[in-house]
Scaffold this motif. Sequence first.
Motif, PDB file in Angstrom:
ATOM      1  N   HIS A 172       0.762  40.397  82.327  1.00  0.00           N
ATOM      2  CA  HIS A 172       1.112  38.980  82.248  1.00  0.00           C
ATOM      3  C   HIS A 172       2.482  38.757  82.869  1.00  0.00           C
ATOM      4  CE1 HIS A 172      -2.159  38.286  79.302  1.00  0.00           C
ATOM      5  NE2 HIS A 172      -1.877  39.530  78.960  1.00  0.00           N
ATOM      6  N   GLY A 173       2.652  37.625  83.493  1.00  0.00           N
ATOM      7  CA  GLY A 173       3.953  37.268  84.037  1.00  0.00           C
ATOM      8  C   GLY A 173       4.826  36.596  82.997  1.00  0.00           C
ATOM      9  N   LEU A 174       5.996  36.172  83.435  1.00  0.00           N
ATOM     10  CA  LEU A 174       6.957  35.538  82.540  1.00  0.00           C
ATOM     11  C   LEU A 174       6.451  34.172  82.094  1.00  0.00           C
ATOM     12  CD1 LEU A 174       9.789  35.520  81.262  1.00  0.00           C
ATOM     13  CD2 LEU A 174      10.629  34.511  83.385  1.00  0.00           C
ATOM     14  N   LYS A 175       6.398  33.963  80.776  1.00  0.00           N
ATOM     15  CA  LYS A 175       6.004  32.674  80.205  1.00  0.00           C
ATOM     16  C   LYS A 175       7.119  32.206  79.288  1.00  0.00           C
ATOM     17  CE  LYS A 175       2.163  34.156  78.396  1.00  0.00           C
ATOM     18  NZ  LYS A 175       0.863  34.187  77.678  1.00  0.00           N
ATOM     19  N   ILE A 176       7.552  30.976  79.506  1.00  0.00           N
ATOM     20  CA  ILE A 176       8.673  30.433  78.747  1.00  0.00           C
ATOM     21  C   ILE A 176       8.175  29.301  77.862  1.00  0.00           C
ATOM     22  CG2 ILE A 176      10.951  29.350  78.899  1.00  0.00           C
ATOM     23  CD1 ILE A 176      11.125  30.581  81.737  1.00  0.00           C
ATOM     24  N   ASP A 177       8.642  29.265  76.649  1.00  0.00           N
ATOM     25  CA  ASP A 177       8.238  28.218  75.705  1.00  0.00           C
ATOM     26  C   ASP A 177       9.418  27.892  74.807  1.00  0.00           C
ATOM     27  OD1 ASP A 177       7.041  26.489  73.971  1.00  0.00           O
ATOM     28  OD2 ASP A 177       5.880  28.016  72.900  1.00  0.00           O
ATOM     29  N   THR A 178       9.915  26.671  74.897  1.00  0.00           N
ATOM     30  CA  THR A 178      11.040  26.260  74.057  1.00  0.00           C
ATOM     31  C   THR A 178      10.620  25.212  73.036  1.00  0.00           C
ATOM     32  OG1 THR A 178      11.665  24.572  75.669  1.00  0.00           O
ATOM     33  CG2 THR A 178      12.702  26.731  75.888  1.00  0.00           C
ATOM     34  N   ASP A 179       9.322  25.094  72.816  1.00  0.00           N
ATOM     35  CA  ASP A 179       8.805  24.066  71.913  1.00  0.00           C
ATOM     36  C   ASP A 179       8.855  24.558  70.463  1.00  0.00           C
ATOM     37  OD1 ASP A 179       7.491  22.093  70.603  1.00  0.00           O
ATOM     38  OD2 ASP A 179       5.637  22.216  71.757  1.00  0.00           O
ATOM     39  N   PRO A 180       9.697  23.955  69.604  1.00  0.00           N
ATOM     40  CA  PRO A 180       9.719  24.389  68.205  1.00  0.00           C
ATOM     41  C   PRO A 180       8.385  24.216  67.495  1.00  0.00           C
ATOM     42  CG  PRO A 180      11.678  23.096  68.711  1.00  0.00           C
ATOM     43  CD  PRO A 180      10.746  22.969  69.895  1.00  0.00           C
ATOM     44  N   GLU A 181       7.495  23.356  68.028  1.00  0.00           N
ATOM     45  CA  GLU A 181       6.170  23.220  67.419  1.00  0.00           C
ATOM     46  C   GLU A 181       5.448  24.564  67.402  1.00  0.00           C
ATOM     47  OE1 GLU A 181       1.949  20.906  68.286  1.00  0.00           O
ATOM     48  OE2 GLU A 181       3.799  20.092  69.112  1.00  0.00           O
ATOM     49  N   ASN A 182       5.737  25.383  68.411  1.00  0.00           N
ATOM     50  CA  ASN A 182       5.086  26.685  68.496  1.00  0.00           C
ATOM     51  C   ASN A 182       5.733  27.721  67.589  1.00  0.00           C
ATOM     52  OD1 ASN A 182       3.194  25.789  70.359  1.00  0.00           O
ATOM     53  ND2 ASN A 182       4.545  26.181  72.080  1.00  0.00           N
ATOM     54  N   MET A 183       6.705  27.314  66.795  1.00  0.00           N
ATOM     55  CA  MET A 183       7.188  28.187  65.735  1.00  0.00           C
ATOM     56  C   MET A 183       6.112  28.328  64.658  1.00  0.00           C
ATOM     57  SD  MET A 183      10.247  29.155  66.584  1.00  0.00           S
ATOM     58  CE  MET A 183      11.331  29.574  65.232  1.00  0.00           C
ATOM     59  N   LEU A 184       5.168  27.395  64.647  1.00  0.00           N
ATOM     60  CA  LEU A 184       4.048  27.467  63.713  1.00  0.00           C
ATOM     61  C   LEU A 184       2.827  28.068  64.399  1.00  0.00           C
ATOM     62  CD1 LEU A 184       4.378  23.920  62.099  1.00  0.00           C
ATOM     63  CD2 LEU A 184       5.038  26.089  61.061  1.00  0.00           C
ATOM     64  N   ALA A 185       2.001  28.743  63.635  1.00  0.00           N
ATOM     65  CA  ALA A 185       0.776  29.312  64.180  1.00  0.00           C
ATOM     66  C   ALA A 185      -0.162  28.197  64.647  1.00  0.00           C
ATOM     67  CB  ALA A 185       0.091  30.171  63.124  1.00  0.00           C
ATOM     68  N   ASP A 186      -1.037  28.534  65.593  1.00  0.00           N
ATOM     69  CA  ASP A 186      -1.960  27.537  66.139  1.00  0.00           C
ATOM     70  C   ASP A 186      -2.851  26.912  65.066  1.00  0.00           C
ATOM     71  OD1 ASP A 186      -0.984  27.912  68.667  1.00  0.00           O
ATOM     72  OD2 ASP A 186      -2.495  29.385  69.239  1.00  0.00           O
ATOM     73  N   ASP A 187      -3.193  27.704  64.042  1.00  0.00           N
ATOM     74  CA  ASP A 187      -4.095  27.198  63.004  1.00  0.00           C
ATOM     75  C   ASP A 187      -3.357  26.702  61.765  1.00  0.00           C
ATOM     76  OD1 ASP A 187      -3.165  29.624  62.155  1.00  0.00           O
ATOM     77  OD2 ASP A 187      -5.121  30.447  61.600  1.00  0.00           O
ATOM     78  N   GLU A 188      -2.036  26.493  61.884  1.00  0.00           N
ATOM     79  CA  GLU A 188      -1.273  25.970  60.752  1.00  0.00           C
ATOM     80  C   GLU A 188      -1.756  24.549  60.432  1.00  0.00           C
ATOM     81  OE1 GLU A 188       1.215  25.958  57.674  1.00  0.00           O
ATOM     82  OE2 GLU A 188       1.074  27.663  59.057  1.00  0.00           O
ATOM     83  N   PRO A 189      -2.102  24.255  59.161  1.00  0.00           N
ATOM     84  CA  PRO A 189      -2.674  22.940  58.836  1.00  0.00           C
ATOM     85  C   PRO A 189      -1.821  21.762  59.288  1.00  0.00           C
ATOM     86  CG  PRO A 189      -2.976  24.442  56.998  1.00  0.00           C
ATOM     87  CD  PRO A 189      -2.133  25.171  58.015  1.00  0.00           C
ATOM     88  N   VAL A 190      -0.502  21.833  59.104  1.00  0.00           N
ATOM     89  CA  VAL A 190       0.334  20.697  59.474  1.00  0.00           C
ATOM     90  C   VAL A 190       0.310  20.480  60.990  1.00  0.00           C
ATOM     91  CG1 VAL A 190       2.489  22.000  59.731  1.00  0.00           C
ATOM     92  CG2 VAL A 190       2.572  19.591  59.123  1.00  0.00           C
ATOM     93  N   ARG A 191       0.168  21.562  61.739  1.00  0.00           N
ATOM     94  CA  ARG A 191       0.107  21.431  63.189  1.00  0.00           C
ATOM     95  C   ARG A 191      -1.231  20.846  63.623  1.00  0.00           C
ATOM     96  NH1 ARG A 191       1.536  26.206  67.563  1.00  0.00           N
ATOM     97  NH2 ARG A 191       1.447  24.865  69.399  1.00  0.00           N
ATOM     98  N   LEU A 192      -2.305  21.291  63.004  1.00  0.00           N
ATOM     99  CA  LEU A 192      -3.620  20.728  63.314  1.00  0.00           C
ATOM    100  C   LEU A 192      -3.662  19.242  62.980  1.00  0.00           C
ATOM    101  CD1 LEU A 192      -5.895  23.619  61.958  1.00  0.00           C
ATOM    102  CD2 LEU A 192      -5.306  23.135  64.345  1.00  0.00           C
ATOM    103  N   PHE A 193      -3.091  18.877  61.835  1.00  0.00           N
ATOM    104  CA  PHE A 193      -3.068  17.463  61.440  1.00  0.00           C
ATOM    105  C   PHE A 193      -2.236  16.653  62.428  1.00  0.00           C
ATOM    106  CE2 PHE A 193      -1.171  13.952  58.991  1.00  0.00           C
ATOM    107  CZ  PHE A 193      -2.326  13.321  58.545  1.00  0.00           C
ATOM    108  N   HIS A 194      -1.093  17.188  62.827  1.00  0.00           N
ATOM    109  CA  HIS A 194      -0.218  16.516  63.797  1.00  0.00           C
ATOM    110  C   HIS A 194      -0.984  16.212  65.083  1.00  0.00           C
ATOM    111  CE1 HIS A 194       3.313  15.883  66.387  1.00  0.00           C
ATOM    112  NE2 HIS A 194       2.780  16.762  67.211  1.00  0.00           N
ATOM    113  N   ASN A 195      -1.684  17.193  65.611  1.00  0.00           N
ATOM    114  CA  ASN A 195      -2.413  16.989  66.861  1.00  0.00           C
ATOM    115  C   ASN A 195      -3.607  16.054  66.683  1.00  0.00           C
ATOM    116  OD1 ASN A 195      -0.731  18.648  68.437  1.00  0.00           O
ATOM    117  ND2 ASN A 195      -1.778  20.486  67.718  1.00  0.00           N
TER     118      ASN A 195
END
Length: 883
Positions: free
Chosen positions: A44-67
């Motif tokens: 894999h190449g370099l991937k940058i992510d500065t989004d604090p939303e991604n401090m939560l797991a993809d299946d985190e309930p609050v994140r799913l509800f947010h989306n």
Amino acid sequence: MVTMSEAAMSRPGRAMGLAAFLSVVLIALTAVPSIWPQAVPALHGLKIDTDPENMLADDEPVRLFHNRMKAAFSLNDLIVVGVVQEDHPQGVFNPKTLGEVYRLSQAAETLTWDEEDGPAGVIAADIIAPDKVDNIDQAGLGSVSFNWLMPAAPETPEAAQAVRDKALALPMLDDTLVSGDGRALALYIPIREKNDSYRVAAALRDRIAGFDSDATYHITGLPIAQDQFGVEMFKQMAISAPAAMALILLLMWLFFRNLNLVLSPMVVAMVSVIGAMGLLIATGQTVHIMSSMIPIFVMPIAVLDAVHILSDFHDRYPQIGDRRKTVRAVMEELWRPMLFTTLTTAAGFASLAITPIPPVQVFGIFVALGVIFAWAATVTLVPAYIALMPERAFERFRRDAADVAAHPEHIGWLGRLLQGVGGVAYRRARLVLALFVAAVAVAGYGISLIAINDNPVKWFRADHEIRVADRALNERFGGTYMAYLHLGAAEPRTVASVAGDLRERLAALDSAPARRLAERLDQQTETATDPQALLDDLAGWVADAQAAAGDADWQAWEDAAMAVERAAQAGDVFKDPAVLRYVAQLQAALEARDDVGKTNALPDIVKTVHRELLGGEDQAFRIPDSAGGVAQTLITFQNSHRPQDLFKLVTPDYRQAVVWLQLTSGDNAHMRAVVDATEAYMAQNPPPRALDHDWFGLTYINVVWQEKMVAGMAKALTGGFVAVLILMTLLFRSPLWGLLSMVPLTVTIALIYGVIGLVGKAYDMPVAVLSSLSLGLAVDYAIHFNVRSRQIQQRLGDWHAALTHVFGEPARAIARNVIVIGAGFTPLLAAPLVPYQTVGALISAILVCAGIATLIGLPALITLFRRWLFADAPASQPAQRRA
């Protein structure tokens, strides 16, 4: 470990070449996908992510509800462009400035582009700007006109002032689009993805650069802060890390006065960082805010053991006179403490893997790997490097030793200082212990004062343009931090509930048409699956029956039709006047708080349209008394230029609504206070109909991930502490010595976090993660001090005599580490990014505290408890052979 060092010294060129080869391979592997994506699909190449939303797991309930809620209400993240003009008599509402604002708005809607995965950039239809929103005005009794607030750039001062006056009359725009004093206005630019924000902001700045009015333009918002941090994060890595290494190199040269020799720790640090970061990128991990700091954490740990080796080599070489034999003697004595300091440090960081924050897990795992790489590089590359140097390179060590032997007073300032420290620790052991207990007690009070808080905008220095913009706009508007309160009907709308409600209404009519409709209802209910489809079917059936019945039963059929309509309206929770009044009261309660500058919700549209329908009088600015009246206002609003705005506040079935909150601060503590105040209000003032409620939005998500991080870090720190204690007990084969080794660690953590509480520093992400560094660095010194103390005590048999030797080379190695690494990371204090400043300050503080606790606290405790500590020493720790 001694065998590894022997092998490296036997073939030093091969050892150095292997390290160089592996480093080049790792660097190449990270670049392959960028140059040739099909080459090795697993890499894999370099991937940058500065989004604090991604401090939560993809299946985190609050994140799913947010989306899910963002999709339900068609909401997007916003860039806020503020325009402020203090000196002009009309503020920003003058023809020249509004002309610039008009051109900027027109330019913003063109900032869209096609990416491989779909369109990106600005969502032009949803821009909120003076030329993109409606003025709602009355057009005669019972009629409303919708015209663009600023259809073109105004040409006269009067026309410019009219724009301001119209906007201030609309509650949705007052303090959102226009400041109350008329000196400022704001444009809200919605973007499809948060990582579009930097490019959009750069394009807006280019356009603004061509303006020549006296107005000041500010660009801010959480997406901007996060994306900007990602850009500056890499610039900072490229500046701060080399600056720190340069200062470390200078300090080591001042101690050892041999430039070639002190380059070896730099080689170790470089290989360790390349190993950790190379594996991170090659295995597809994202470089997040946390993982960007891996080099900063790995470097001091990589240098620590190398400094111990060089210090011991420096002091032993004059006695032995041969570099290979000296290295062998050094490694035989240091292999045990270096191995266990590596294991304890790696355990401390690996404990982060049990936190519920994915980027923190990645950070902990790869720093732990970096620590292991550093150990392997230290025990092989440092001996190999020394073996490649000629014997004449160490002649200065002989001369220095001869000078000290002839003139003991020439031991240097560090030697004299350490001798004094050792004497004080022995003679004043009880006083030292009392002072440590008092310091820990004060620290305990400081820890009780710690406030948990974070704010991505505050990751920049106070004079950064984003912070300046943040202050300027939040002083003038309702706030640039968006949070959303979702309200929804608590009772699900099912076929059974709708049918039951309609049966009750038809039974109350007690007419033949009502009974016939009830029979039809029973038939349709057996097969119906959708409540709205059932009602639509019944309404159509009633209309046909009414037309066929003629005049005789017309009224009875009309009553039946009204029963169907009211049953349908009963599910439209947010057309109920009582519910809308409740939402308006909740808005008022929230706006009464200092941390909430403004709210927008469905009642604002309903009251505004109702006012204009009734002639524009102030007393008509209210919720209509009937659901039909509410429905009329909503239908009227949908005739505006932006009917989609209605469904950013309520869903088409009117069973879910959202209150937009503009907060004047993005601090997690303030968001948490708003959430708690809302809970308290709704508990004390129950809504007229059962409503569920929950929160979403970036400002709220920041609260959730930090609360998870704090709980996770506490768990990780506890787990790491226990793991280190077990390792210490195994190392010394004594629970008592294991506990003693934990004292500097315990004191260091207590003092660091106590001072944080006392000075009012918020407990944020860098502060939380640095507890793991405390585990590694603080226990490192304790291990070296205790192992060497036991070795020397066993050889001499007297603690007082042994203490003098302990405060020779062993204490000098610890002190050199404290000075070199502690001072070496002070360049981070000048970084423009606050997390880097925090890391620099706390690394230095941790090293100083750990060094003091080790060099003063441990000898005092050993002195006080030596009868118990040395009772089983010969059995538990055989004497090590010394060359």
